[in-house]
Design a protein around this motif. Structure first.
Motif, mmCIF file in Angstrom:
data_model
loop_
_atom_site.group_PDB
_atom_site.id
_atom_site.type_symbol
_atom_site.label_atom_id
_atom_site.label_comp_id
_atom_site.label_asym_id
_atom_site.label_seq_id
_atom_site.Cartn_x
_atom_site.Cartn_y
_atom_site.Cartn_z
ATOM 1 N N ARG A 1 0.836 -1.212 0.000
ATOM 2 C CA ARG A 1 0.000 0.000 0.000
ATOM 3 C C ARG A 1 0.863 1.250 0.000
ATOM 4 N NH1 ARG A 1 -4.730 1.382 4.442
ATOM 5 N NH2 ARG A 1 -5.775 3.023 3.243
ATOM 6 N N LEU B 1 -12.622 3.632 -0.316
ATOM 7 C CA LEU B 1 -13.852 3.059 0.236
ATOM 8 C C LEU B 1 -14.266 1.784 -0.502
ATOM 9 C CD1 LEU B 1 -15.926 6.327 0.810
ATOM 10 C CD2 LEU B 1 -14.634 5.009 2.501
ATOM 11 N N SER C 1 -12.386 -0.252 -2.217
ATOM 12 C CA SER C 1 -11.425 -1.333 -1.974
ATOM 13 C C SER C 1 -11.778 -2.092 -0.699
ATOM 14 C CB SER C 1 -10.004 -0.772 -1.868
ATOM 15 O OG SER C 1 -9.579 -0.256 -3.115
ATOM 16 N N ARG C 2 -12.207 -1.367 0.310
ATOM 17 C CA ARG C 2 -12.589 -2.028 1.567
ATOM 18 C C ARG C 2 -13.833 -2.888 1.382
ATOM 19 N NH1 ARG C 2 -11.696 3.056 5.800
ATOM 20 N NH2 ARG C 2 -9.421 3.202 5.520
ATOM 21 N N TYR D 1 -12.883 -5.986 -0.511
ATOM 22 C CA TYR D 1 -12.150 -6.912 0.354
ATOM 23 C C TYR D 1 -13.134 -7.726 1.207
ATOM 24 C CZ TYR D 1 -9.199 -8.534 4.200
ATOM 25 O OH TYR D 1 -8.571 -9.303 5.141
ATOM 26 N N LYS D 2 -14.151 -7.064 1.734
ATOM 27 C CA LYS D 2 -15.152 -7.768 2.538
ATOM 28 C C LYS D 2 -15.959 -8.753 1.705
ATOM 29 C CE LYS D 2 -15.674 -4.198 6.089
ATOM 30 N NZ LYS D 2 -16.609 -3.263 6.756
ATOM 31 N N ARG E 1 -6.638 -7.779 -0.499
ATOM 32 C CA ARG E 1 -6.278 -6.834 0.547
ATOM 33 C C ARG E 1 -7.284 -5.690 0.570
ATOM 34 N NH1 ARG E 1 -2.014 -8.698 -2.120
ATOM 35 N NH2 ARG E 1 -0.249 -9.605 -0.971
ATOM 36 N N PRO E 2 -7.435 -5.026 1.697
ATOM 37 C CA PRO E 2 -8.413 -3.928 1.785
ATOM 38 C C PRO E 2 -7.899 -2.607 1.216
ATOM 39 C CG PRO E 2 -7.378 -4.237 3.907
ATOM 40 C CD PRO E 2 -6.832 -5.321 3.013
ATOM 41 N N TYR E 3 -7.034 -2.685 0.206
ATOM 42 C CA TYR E 3 -6.504 -1.477 -0.432
ATOM 43 C C TYR E 3 -6.075 -1.791 -1.844
ATOM 44 C CZ TYR E 3 -2.203 -3.676 1.294
ATOM 45 O OH TYR E 3 -1.198 -4.551 1.576
#
Length: 212
Positions: free
Chosen positions: A156, A197, A199-200, A203-204, A210-212
């Motif tokens: 990141r 936002l 990306s998160r 990820y979920k 990854r959350p980014y």
């Protein structure tokens, strides 16, 4: 003497006629004309703002499509057709040029899907292909800098991960789409926030690793 008086009376009558004509012209002007003009100007301003906003929305959509296509392709195809764009080539610093995560598959799909998306929102295949190509160029530029900074692949780097891949496409489309500097700045800022936002959320949903 009489002639002078006659000329004076004639001038006075001409002056009075001119004044009465001016007064009559003044009365002919509608009282609410300034208000009507203000309404027309206001309507044109609203129309211009709406047009700019619609353009920004379409550009944001295409930026998301261009940068999201490689991520979705990885989820769908895994390691199939994932030829690294740099073919493992390393620079003088013994670091990869871009990294294994940047593939020919991702670049080609980004350009193709963005071209189709642009056609759907009324901007045409050519603009879409241009946006897709420039977005991938920005993404590769970011990866190249991250490798020079010796950051791990897929690491990141806030700002570096969002700005080039949104700024490059807007710059190359500035003339064809008549974009202003405020248009570009606002769209980049909106993409910056939106990308973090989204990306998160992805990820979920297990779309991104990854959350980014």
């Amino acid at each position: 003497m009489l002639d002078a008086k006659a000329r004076g009376r004639s001038k006075d009558s001409v002056s009075c006629a001119h004044k009465s004509e001016c007064l009559s012209d003044h009365h002919l002007v509608p009282k609410d004309e300034p208000r009507n003009r203000a309404i027309v100007d206001g309507g044109m301003l609203v129309k211009e703002v709406a047009s700019r906003l619609w353009m920004m929305i379409r550009l944001l959509f295409l930026l998301v499509v261009a940068n999201g296509a490689p991520v979705l392709a990885k989820k769908l195809f895994g390691n199939r057709f994932s030829l690294a764009l740099d073919s493992g080539t390393k620079g003088p610093d013994s670091q990869a040029l871009f990294g294994a995560s940047k593939t020919v598959r991702g670049v080609l799909l980004s350009v193709l899907v963005t071209a189709i998306g642009a056609r759907l929102v009324g901007l045409g295949y050519k603009i879409g292909a241009l946006i897709g190509s420039a977005a991938m160029s920005g993404d590769l530029f970011s990866s190249f800098l991250k490798r020079r900074m010796q950051l791990p692949i897929s690491s990141r780097a806030v700002g570096l991960d969002q700005i080039p891949e949104s700024l490059f496409p807007l710059l190359v489309c500035r003339r064809p789409l008549s974009l202003t500097i405020p248009d570009i700045a606002l769209t980049v800022a909106a993409f910056f926030v939106g990308e973090i936002l989204i990306s998160r959320v992805l990820y979920k949903l297990h779309v991104r690793d990854r959350p980014y």
